[in-house]
Design a protein around this motif. Structure first.
Motif, PDB file in Angstrom:
ATOM      1  N   LEU A 142       0.812  -1.212   0.000  1.00 35.01           N
ATOM      2  CA  LEU A 142       0.000   0.000   0.000  1.00 35.01           C
ATOM      3  C   LEU A 142       0.845   1.261   0.000  1.00 35.01           C
ATOM      4  O   LEU A 142       0.314   2.364   0.005  1.00 35.01           O
ATOM      5  N   PHE A 143       2.187   1.110  -0.013  1.00 31.27           N
ATOM      6  CA  PHE A 143       3.045   2.299  -0.008  1.00 31.27           C
ATOM      7  C   PHE A 143       2.744   3.192  -1.197  1.00 31.27           C
ATOM      8  O   PHE A 143       2.903   4.395  -1.152  1.00 31.27           O
ATOM      9  N   ARG A 144       2.361   2.587  -2.305  1.00 27.80           N
ATOM     10  CA  ARG A 144       2.137   3.387  -3.503  1.00 27.80           C
ATOM     11  C   ARG A 144       0.959   4.340  -3.341  1.00 27.80           C
ATOM     12  O   ARG A 144       0.769   5.242  -4.149  1.00 27.80           O
ATOM     13  N   GLU A 145       0.155   4.142  -2.287  1.00 28.46           N
ATOM     14  CA  GLU A 145      -0.958   5.041  -2.034  1.00 28.46           C
ATOM     15  C   GLU A 145      -0.545   6.219  -1.162  1.00 28.46           C
ATOM     16  O   GLU A 145      -1.344   7.088  -0.861  1.00 28.46           O
ATOM     17  N   GLU A 146       0.716   6.235  -0.698  1.00 26.58           N
ATOM     18  CA  GLU A 146       1.175   7.344   0.129  1.00 26.58           C
ATOM     19  C   GLU A 146       1.172   8.639  -0.681  1.00 26.58           C
ATOM     20  O   GLU A 146       1.372   8.625  -1.895  1.00 26.58           O
ATOM     21  N   TRP A 150       6.560  15.808  -0.764  1.00 27.45           N
ATOM     22  CA  TRP A 150       6.477  17.265  -0.670  1.00 27.45           C
ATOM     23  C   TRP A 150       5.063  17.778  -0.389  1.00 27.45           C
ATOM     24  O   TRP A 150       4.873  18.941  -0.092  1.00 27.45           O
ATOM     25  N   GLU A 151       4.094  16.892  -0.495  1.00 22.09           N
ATOM     26  CA  GLU A 151       2.736  17.308  -0.164  1.00 22.09           C
ATOM     27  C   GLU A 151       2.556  17.468   1.341  1.00 22.09           C
ATOM     28  O   GLU A 151       1.545  17.988   1.817  1.00 22.09           O
ATOM     29  N   GLN A 152       3.556  17.019   2.124  1.00 20.71           N
ATOM     30  CA  GLN A 152       3.493  17.104   3.575  1.00 20.71           C
ATOM     31  C   GLN A 152       4.344  18.248   4.119  1.00 20.71           C
ATOM     32  O   GLN A 152       4.475  18.400   5.326  1.00 20.71           O
ATOM     33  N   LEU A 153       4.928  19.040   3.240  1.00 19.27           N
ATOM     34  CA  LEU A 153       5.911  20.030   3.677  1.00 19.27           C
ATOM     35  C   LEU A 153       5.303  21.386   3.994  1.00 19.27           C
ATOM     36  O   LEU A 153       5.985  22.254   4.529  1.00 19.27           O
ATOM     37  N   GLY A 154       4.078  21.630   3.634  1.00 12.53           N
ATOM     38  CA  GLY A 154       3.535  22.971   3.746  1.00 12.53           C
ATOM     39  C   GLY A 154       3.908  23.773   2.505  1.00 12.53           C
ATOM     40  O   GLY A 154       4.589  23.283   1.608  1.00 12.53           O
ATOM     41  N   GLY A 193      11.220  17.977   5.433  1.00 15.02           N
ATOM     42  CA  GLY A 193      11.592  17.759   4.035  1.00 15.02           C
ATOM     43  C   GLY A 193      13.089  17.639   3.854  1.00 15.02           C
ATOM     44  O   GLY A 193      13.573  16.779   3.112  1.00 15.02           O
ATOM     45  N   ARG A 194      13.839  18.475   4.563  1.00 14.90           N
ATOM     46  CA  ARG A 194      15.291  18.409   4.444  1.00 14.90           C
ATOM     47  C   ARG A 194      15.833  17.118   5.058  1.00 14.90           C
ATOM     48  O   ARG A 194      16.743  16.501   4.504  1.00 14.90           O
ATOM     49  N   PHE A 195      15.259  16.706   6.198  1.00 11.12           N
ATOM     50  CA  PHE A 195      15.752  15.478   6.817  1.00 11.12           C
ATOM     51  C   PHE A 195      15.492  14.273   5.924  1.00 11.12           C
ATOM     52  O   PHE A 195      16.341  13.381   5.806  1.00 11.12           O
ATOM     53  N   ILE A 224      10.582   7.023   7.595  1.00 13.38           N
ATOM     54  CA  ILE A 224      10.907   8.435   7.804  1.00 13.38           C
ATOM     55  C   ILE A 224      10.020   9.301   6.922  1.00 13.38           C
ATOM     56  O   ILE A 224       9.612  10.400   7.308  1.00 13.38           O
ATOM     57  N   ARG A 225       9.714   8.803   5.736  1.00 13.32           N
ATOM     58  CA  ARG A 225       8.839   9.567   4.832  1.00 13.32           C
ATOM     59  C   ARG A 225       7.463   9.758   5.447  1.00 13.32           C
ATOM     60  O   ARG A 225       6.868  10.837   5.341  1.00 13.32           O
ATOM     61  N   ARG A 226       6.957   8.716   6.132  1.00 11.84           N
ATOM     62  CA  ARG A 226       5.645   8.836   6.766  1.00 11.84           C
ATOM     63  C   ARG A 226       5.724   9.657   8.051  1.00 11.84           C
ATOM     64  O   ARG A 226       4.803  10.403   8.376  1.00 11.84           O
TER      65      ARG A 226
END
Length: 824
Positions: A142-146, A150-154, A193-195, A224-226
């Protein structure tokens, strides 16, 4: 104009940025004033505005970044106004080492686990296997549904755009800009995002020598992405340490207002990077250096005795001796050396395997080539990029993918080549060649200039020519690299030749593109095969007996000469010889050339069985060989120096060429390789001093079906007489149907025979007399000031020897006799 975004990705002290700022400010102030000579106050105000709104720069060296800022501050100082805020525009980082939206979406590649100095190969193997399994599992999970990372960065882009619109006319307003930027880089979106991007880069460079460490594999990266906080503290600190040590730089995070990652449904301006936008203008003179630790430079100040070692083997021994002293020091010189070596190897591996540089990340990567690809990727769809790089970017085999992409992809505006003969760059060798490369978009044809030595040469129309994508495909169908022409006439004449005559091997056509059935071979490497070599003195100690040109030792082993490239010339297999001491070499004397029994002395002998086994592997059954000198220059008497020699050992600097066709056809191929019209084209193609296979394949060579009986009747007796001057080439003569004695070495007659062949091949190539005259001497055809030369070395040598350019006179006279039907 104030919307233009101008960047130097290796800004150093900011010379290019200063020049760009001055140019833009001059234009803005002129437009604002309404006339061509605005006042100094108006120009200075425009300059400050340009520095505030248009200028961007990046450099790996923190001191260089501060120098660049200082230079911009000094230049853009406006009375009554504070210094401009530049922290968000002039940044410190390695422009070449960083993540992109495409890379972050793809995850950790298996190539990140290739070992470098300090790594354990077994640990790397385990991690690579684990990463591969995790990547395969991800493809069906289901990772492909993440969401995209960058949509989480603001909205970082909005934050930077708002900062850029703030006024900066007072100290308080500049302080507010500084406060806003501090908030931006401390925001959760930027930090997470940088991390994530730092983690992706760290996967390539982190030490992999602990079998119990988890490593940065696909599963950890997705965690880490999640959730950027879902990482052990020791690993987090190590990633942050590596980010500082290697100065990772992520363009879409550092300049989010210019590089916006696309969503799944959008089309990227740059598909390889996965972003929209870019810089309007890019300028620079990036560093020209290999990403490889230079041992002599490293030890020059730290341990001069190591740096001054006589050779690499001696230096390696001294380096290994440091191991014993390392245990007595908390941080030894050996530790420092290994750390520097690891950093260089890891950076090089990142550039080659991360996918960031698919066009230039190969072999011993050079920073200039990587920066050339970076300029291509950071340029906006309507932007331009201009930078200075070695001319090899267009002519070398290692950068052929890049040149093909920019030239055939409609991206190359111009390539203006300079020879450093007049020391434009004082710290660079006078023979070095560099180019001003300009990139754009949707460019139908490219403007070229080569061999300029000063800026004024760029204004001379005779030096300028254009090549379309189809022209480049015609001339270099295999590599799509750039031919090197001195003038417009050279370019037009070469294009005509290629329209008349095909390349030797056209790899785009498969087997049909190799009508001669050509195979190449480097028989014996002067370094790797040196264990096989024996000198005459060593053979004498073995009690070997000289038998003609061979030696026979007491065991029955037969030793044959090892021919080196310097011993061979066109139609002359006895050009040079070694002295009896086996060290010094000299030209063969006239009286020795006249003697058909004479054979030159080699420096080494090699076992005949080694020679035979290697030739047998190629299926070669002739008792003679044909090859060419690997080392050559376009300024020598002749560039392609091909020769026929006996069946002996041959050094790697004399590559061999084999044809599957009959003996007479092979003779015609040899004559073609020695023709002056063929050499003219070779001079346009050779970018360096090594005539590699990729050059040879793309030289224009008449196909076998170009020859009829009349052609062969003319060519065969002349090649035979020029070649068969000694008994050791009797097999070659017999293959041509001749069973008489060798021909007498007569320099005058040989000059006439060669002139007749040169004139005949010029006709076979479809040239006119005027075109042949130009090939022989552009100054004679076009006037003494014409900016081209073809056979200057040959002309100068003959003027000294004969008081005239004899070859030109004889070849044109032979052409005239052929026209009148007086030569049979």
């Amino acid at each position: 104009i104030l919307n233009l975004k101008v960047c130097d990705p290796a800004c150093g002290s900011g010379h290019f940025l200063l020049a760009a700022a001055r140019r833009l400010a001059a234009e803005i102030s002129r437009l604002q004033a309404g006339f061509d000579t605005p006042g100094e106050q108006q120009r200075q105000h425009a300059l400050r505005e340009v520095v505030r709104h248009c200028i961007y720069g990046v450099d790996k060296n923190p001191l260089a970044v501060e120098l660049c800022k200082t230079a911009l501050w000094v230049e853009a100082l406006e009375p009554g106004k504070p210094l401009t805020f530049l922290d968000h525009r002039i940044k410190c980082g390695d422009s070449l080492v960083g993540a992109t939206p495409v890379a972050l979406e793809a995850g950790i590649p298996d190539a990140a686990f290739e070992p470098v100095t300090g790594d354990d190969k077994k640990v790397c193997t385990v991690l690579k296997k684990r990463n591969k399994e995790q990547r395969q599992h991800k493809m069906v999970s289901l990772f492909r549904e993440e969401p995209y990372p960058w949509e989480q960065l603001g909205n970082l882009a909005t934050s930077m755009l708002n900062l850029n619109t703030l006024p900066a006319d007072t100290l308080g307003e500049v302080a507010e800009q500084k406060r806003r930027y501090a908030e931006h880089v401390r925001s959760g979106g930027y930090l997470s995002g940088r991390f994530l991007a730092d983690t992706w880069c760290a996967a390539f460079v982190i030490k992999k020598n602990d079998p119990f460490a988890p490593g940065i594999t696909e599963e950890l990266f997705r965690r880490i992405r999640r959730n950027p906080h879902d990482v052990p503290n020791p690993l987090k600190r190590e990633i942050q340490h590596l980010a500082g040590e290697y100065r990772f730089f992520h363009w879409h995070l550092e300049f989010p207002e210019l590089f916006r990652p696309v969503t799944k449904d959008e089309k990227a301006d740059n598909d390889a990077m996965g972003w929209r936008g870019g810089f309007d203008v890019m300028l620079g003179n990036p560093p020209w250096e290999r990403i490889k630790l230079q041992e002599q430079e490293f030890f020059d100040k730290r341990a001069p005795e190591i740096a001054r070692a006589p050779n690499k083997a001696a230096r390696e021994k001294l380096i290994q001796a440091l191991v014993s002293s390392a245990s007595t020091q908390p941080y030894s010189l050996l530790d420092a050396f290994n750390a520097a070596k690891r950093q260089a190897e890891a950076t090089s591996q990142f550039c080659r395997t991360s996918g960031r540089f698919p066009l230039t990340g190969c072999g011993d990567v050079n920073t200039y080539a990587l920066f050339a690809e970076l300029f291509l990727n950071l340029q906006s769809s309507s932007g331009r990029a201009g930078f200075i790089v070695p001319t090899g970017i267009a002519t070398d085999d290692s950068t052929k993918k890049y040149f093909e992409a920019v030239s055939l992809g409609g991206r190359l505006v111009s390539l203006l080549d300079f020879e450093n003969r007049e020391a434009i760059f004082t710290g660079v060798h006078r023979s070095f060649k560099f180019a001003l490369l300009t990139l754009g978009n949707r460019i139908p044809a490219t403007r070229f200039t080569f061999f300029a030595t000063r800026a004024e040469h760029l204004l001379e129309p005779e030096r300028q020519f254009t090549l379309s994508a189809e022209d480049i495909r015609l001339i270099n169908p295999n590599t799509r690299t750039c031919p090197v022409f001195r003038s417009k006439r050279d370019a037009e004449l070469t294009k005509k030749i290629y329209r008349n005559v095909p390349v030797l091997i056209d790899e785009t056509k498969g087997d049909q593109g190799n009508p001669w059935g050509i195979k190449f071979m480097r028989m014996l490497d002067m370094s790797n095969d040196s264990g096989l070599f024996r000198t005459a003195e060593q053979l004498a100690e073995m009690r070997a007996v000289r038998d003609g040109v061979k030696w026979l030792d007491g065991t029955g082993e037969v030793w044959v000469p090892l021919y080196e490239a310097k011993m061979v010339h066109q139609f002359n297999h006895r050009w040079a010889t070694y002295a009896e001491n086996g060290v010094d070499s000299r030209d063969v004397k006239l009286e020795e050339q006249i003697d058909p029994e004479y054979a030159p002395l080699p420096r080494y002998w090699v076992p005949e069985k080694e020679v035979e086994s290697r030739l047998k592997a190629k299926g070669w059954n002739r008792e003679w060989l044909m090859g060419w000198r690997d080392i050559c220059r376009s300024t020598d008497e002749r560039t392609v120096i091909a020769g026929v020699i006996p069946r002996v050992g041959v050094s790697n600097k004399l590559p061999l060429i084999f044809s599957e066709l009959d003996k007479i056809s092979q003779m015609a191929l040899y004559a073609n390789l020695c023709a002056i019209v063929f050499d003219f084209v070779a001079r346009q193609k050779l970018g360096g001093t090594t005539l590699n296979y990729f050059y040879a394949k793309q030289f224009p060579v008449l196909s076998p079906i170009s020859y009829n009986a009349e052609n062969l009747d003319f060519i065969t007796p002349r090649v035979l007489e020029l070649t068969y001057t000694a008994h050791d080439l009797k097999p070659f003569a017999e293959d041509l149907g001749y069973h008489g004695p060798p021909f007498r070495w007569d320099p005058d007659r040989r000059a006439h025979l060669r002139a007749e062949l040169d004139a005949y091949y010029a006709r076979l190539y479809g040239l006119t007399r005027d075109e042949l005259r130009y090939i022989l001497d552009p100054a004679d055809a076009m006037g003494p000031d014409y900016p081209s030369e073809t056979f200057r070395g040959l002309k100068n040598n003959e003027m000294k020897a004969f008081g005239e350019y004899r070859t030109a006179r004889l070849v044109l006279a032979a052409w005239d006799r052929l026209e009148r039907g007086e030569v049979g």
